[in-house]
Design a protein around this motif. Sequence first.
Motif, PDB file in Angstrom:
ATOM      1  N   PHE A 321     -24.650 -37.781  25.056  1.00 52.15           N
ATOM      2  CA  PHE A 321     -25.763 -37.495  24.147  1.00 52.15           C
ATOM      3  C   PHE A 321     -26.078 -38.736  23.325  1.00 52.15           C
ATOM      4  N   PRO A 322     -27.080 -39.528  23.762  1.00 58.55           N
ATOM      5  CA  PRO A 322     -27.374 -40.770  23.030  1.00 58.55           C
ATOM      6  C   PRO A 322     -27.827 -40.528  21.596  1.00 58.55           C
ATOM      7  N   SER A 360     -15.144 -40.905  21.958  1.00 57.76           N
ATOM      8  CA  SER A 360     -15.471 -41.658  23.187  1.00 57.76           C
ATOM      9  C   SER A 360     -16.703 -42.547  22.989  1.00 57.76           C
ATOM     10  N   LYS A 361     -17.455 -42.338  21.907  1.00 54.47           N
ATOM     11  CA  LYS A 361     -18.572 -43.254  21.614  1.00 54.47           C
ATOM     12  C   LYS A 361     -18.041 -44.674  21.382  1.00 54.47           C
ATOM     13  N   HIS A 362     -16.828 -44.752  20.789  1.00 48.96           N
ATOM     14  CA  HIS A 362     -16.238 -46.071  20.519  1.00 48.96           C
ATOM     15  C   HIS A 362     -15.066 -46.377  21.442  1.00 48.96           C
ATOM     16  N   GLN A 363     -14.486 -45.358  22.001  1.00 51.40           N
ATOM     17  CA  GLN A 363     -13.299 -45.518  22.843  1.00 51.40           C
ATOM     18  C   GLN A 363     -13.610 -44.820  24.165  1.00 51.40           C
ATOM     19  N   ALA A 367     -12.818 -40.163  27.403  1.00 52.78           N
ATOM     20  CA  ALA A 367     -13.479 -39.125  28.205  1.00 52.78           C
ATOM     21  C   ALA A 367     -13.824 -39.723  29.567  1.00 52.78           C
ATOM     22  N   PRO A 368     -13.942 -38.890  30.616  1.00 54.29           N
ATOM     23  CA  PRO A 368     -14.366 -39.433  31.910  1.00 54.29           C
ATOM     24  C   PRO A 368     -15.767 -40.060  31.798  1.00 54.29           C
ATOM     25  N   ALA A 369     -16.143 -40.851  32.810  1.00 50.41           N
ATOM     26  CA  ALA A 369     -17.444 -41.550  32.786  1.00 50.41           C
ATOM     27  C   ALA A 369     -18.585 -40.552  32.595  1.00 50.41           C
ATOM     28  N   CYS A 370     -19.561 -40.937  31.799  1.00 45.85           N
ATOM     29  CA  CYS A 370     -20.761 -40.120  31.505  1.00 45.85           C
ATOM     30  C   CYS A 370     -20.434 -38.779  30.841  1.00 45.85           C
ATOM     31  N   CYS A 371     -19.252 -38.668  30.267  1.00 46.33           N
ATOM     32  CA  CYS A 371     -18.853 -37.424  29.580  1.00 46.33           C
ATOM     33  C   CYS A 371     -18.460 -37.773  28.138  1.00 46.33           C
TER      34      CYS A 371
END
Length: 492
Positions: A321-322, A360-363, A367-371
Motif C-alpha cells: 500500500f504505497p 517492512s516499509k523500512h525493513q 515480509a515476502p516480496a510485494c507484501c
Amino acid sequence: MPQKKAVIIGAGIAGIASAIRLAVKGYAVEVFEANSYPGGKLSEIELNGYRFDAGPSLLTMPHYIDELFRLAGKNPANYFLYEQLDIVCRYFYEDGTRINAYADTGKFAREMETQTGEPAASIVKHLANSRDIYSITNHVFLERSLHRLQTYIRWDTMRSIFKFPKIDPFRTMHRANAHSFKDARVVQFFDRYATYNGSDPYQAPATLNVIPHLEHHFGAYFPEGGMYSITQSLVTLAEGLGVKFHYDTYVDEVVVINGNAKGIRAKGQNIIADLVVSNMDVWFTYKKLLAKYPGIHPKKTLKQERSSSALIFYWGIKKSFPQLDLHNIFFSADYRAEFDHIWQQRTIYTDPTVYVNISSKHQPDDAPACCENWFVMINVPADNGQDWDKLIADARTSIQLKLSRILGEDIASLIVCETILDPRGIESKTSSYKGSIYGTSSNNQFAAFLRHANRSSKVQGLYFCGGSVHPGGGIPLCLLSAKIVSEMLPGQ
Ligand code: FAD
C-alpha cells in the motif's frame, strides 16, 4: 573485597538495562527470565515468512540506548543502528483529511495549516509550550527518584517547583488542547498523545502535553532490523560484560531475611545475592514474590488505576500500500465516545482509532516480496474479565470495515496469516497485571507521585525497575528506571 552479586527478575528492557549498568559498576549479575527469550514486551513474532515486532513500534530518545553502550566503553554504532524518520506518522480522518506529521517543526506546522486551516503559528506555539513543560519536569519527574530527599534540595528542582503552574496540572489535556486550537481535528491529533502512556486525554492532566516534544524535538526513529534489535543488541552488550541470563526460569519468591533481600527462589532452589532488582510488574512482585509478607505491601500504591491495554492483530498482507507509511493512524470519528468506552464502560467502541505499523516499509525482509507485515493495534481497557473473545471478533470486523472503507480495498481478503495479542495474553506473556501496557495510568495529577519508587522502603536491598514503577512505561522511561536504580547503588 569479594564481588557483590545482583539478581534481576525479568529480562524486559529495564531488566536488561539494569543488568548492564550494574555489571559496569562491578557487580556479578544474573538475570532470571520466565520466557525462553529476552525482551518481554519488546520481543518479536515470526509467522509464515512475516516478522513482526510484538509490542513497541515507535522509538524515541534512542540516546538512552546509546548511553548504555558508551557506559560500557563501546561504540553504539557497532551494535545498534537507527535512522531518523522524516514523516513521524501519517494520519487518516474519517472526513477524508490526511495529515503527514513531519518531524521538522516548520514543515509540520505548515502541513497542519494546509490540511486543517489551523494557523501554523498555533502549532509552533503549542510545541514550544510542550518544550517548556519538558524542561521543567524532565529532571524532577523523569531522570531522578521522586522518593529521595536529594531530588528536592537541588537548585534545578527548586526552580522547577517555582514554575509549577506552567506545567498545567489542573486542566485536562483535552481542555488545554481545545483551548489552544479551533479545529477539532488538531485537538484530536494532540489529545492522542495521552495514549502514549496508556491514559485518557479527557481525564489526564495537561502536563502530558509534554509528550509531543519527545517526538517532535528528539525525533522518531526506526532501528535497523526492527524494534527487536534493541533487545538483541543490549543482550549482546550485557553478555559481553559477563551478565548471565537464565531463560525459562520463573522466579517464585524474593528471599527476605531480617528485612534484607537475600536472593530469590526459582525452580525449587534459593539463589543467594546481595541485592535483588525486580523487573516484574510491581503488583505481581508483591502479590506473588512477596506474598508471605503482606505487612510490607504498599496498599495505596497497588490500588492505583492501571493504564489501558491493547488489542493487536498481526496480519500478513499479500499486497503493498504505497499510500501508507511506517506509522499510520486511522482516527475514530468520535474520540470522546472511544475513550468513554475504554475508561468508563470498560469495553471496545464500534469505531476505534486504529494504528497500523508496517515495519517492512523500512525493513523489506520483514515480509515476502510485494507484501506487508501489518501490526494493527487499538487501545482497549485493562482486563477486568470482559468477554474478550466476543469483543475481539467484533473489533476485528469493525477494524477491517474501517480500513477497507478508507483504503478502498477489501482488507479481509488480503490477510494471509494472523495472530492476535489481547490483554490476557499480555498478562500471561509478561506478567503485567490486567494486561496494562504502561503500569499505572496517568489520569490524575498525582499519578507520578503515587507510582512505586525504584527502591523498597521496607526491604533493604530490594529495587524495582520497568514500566510499572517510577518514572513509568515506554522504552525511554523504562531505561531511566534502570539508571535511577543503578545511581542508588555504590560501585564495586
Ligand atoms: P516487560 O516488557 O514488562 O518485561 C518484563 C519481563 O519480566 C518479561 O519478560 C517477563 O517474562 C519477566 N518476568 C516477570 N515476572 C517474572 C518472574 N517472576 N520470573 C522471571 N521472569 C519474570 N513503548 C514505547 O516506547 N514505544 C511504543 O511504541 C510502545 N508500544 C507498545 C505497544 C504494545 C502492544 C505494548 C505491549 C507495549 C508498548 N510500549 C511501547 C511499552 C513498552 O513496551 C514497555 O513500557 C516496556 O517494554 C516495558 O519494559 P519492562 O522493562 O517494564 O518489562
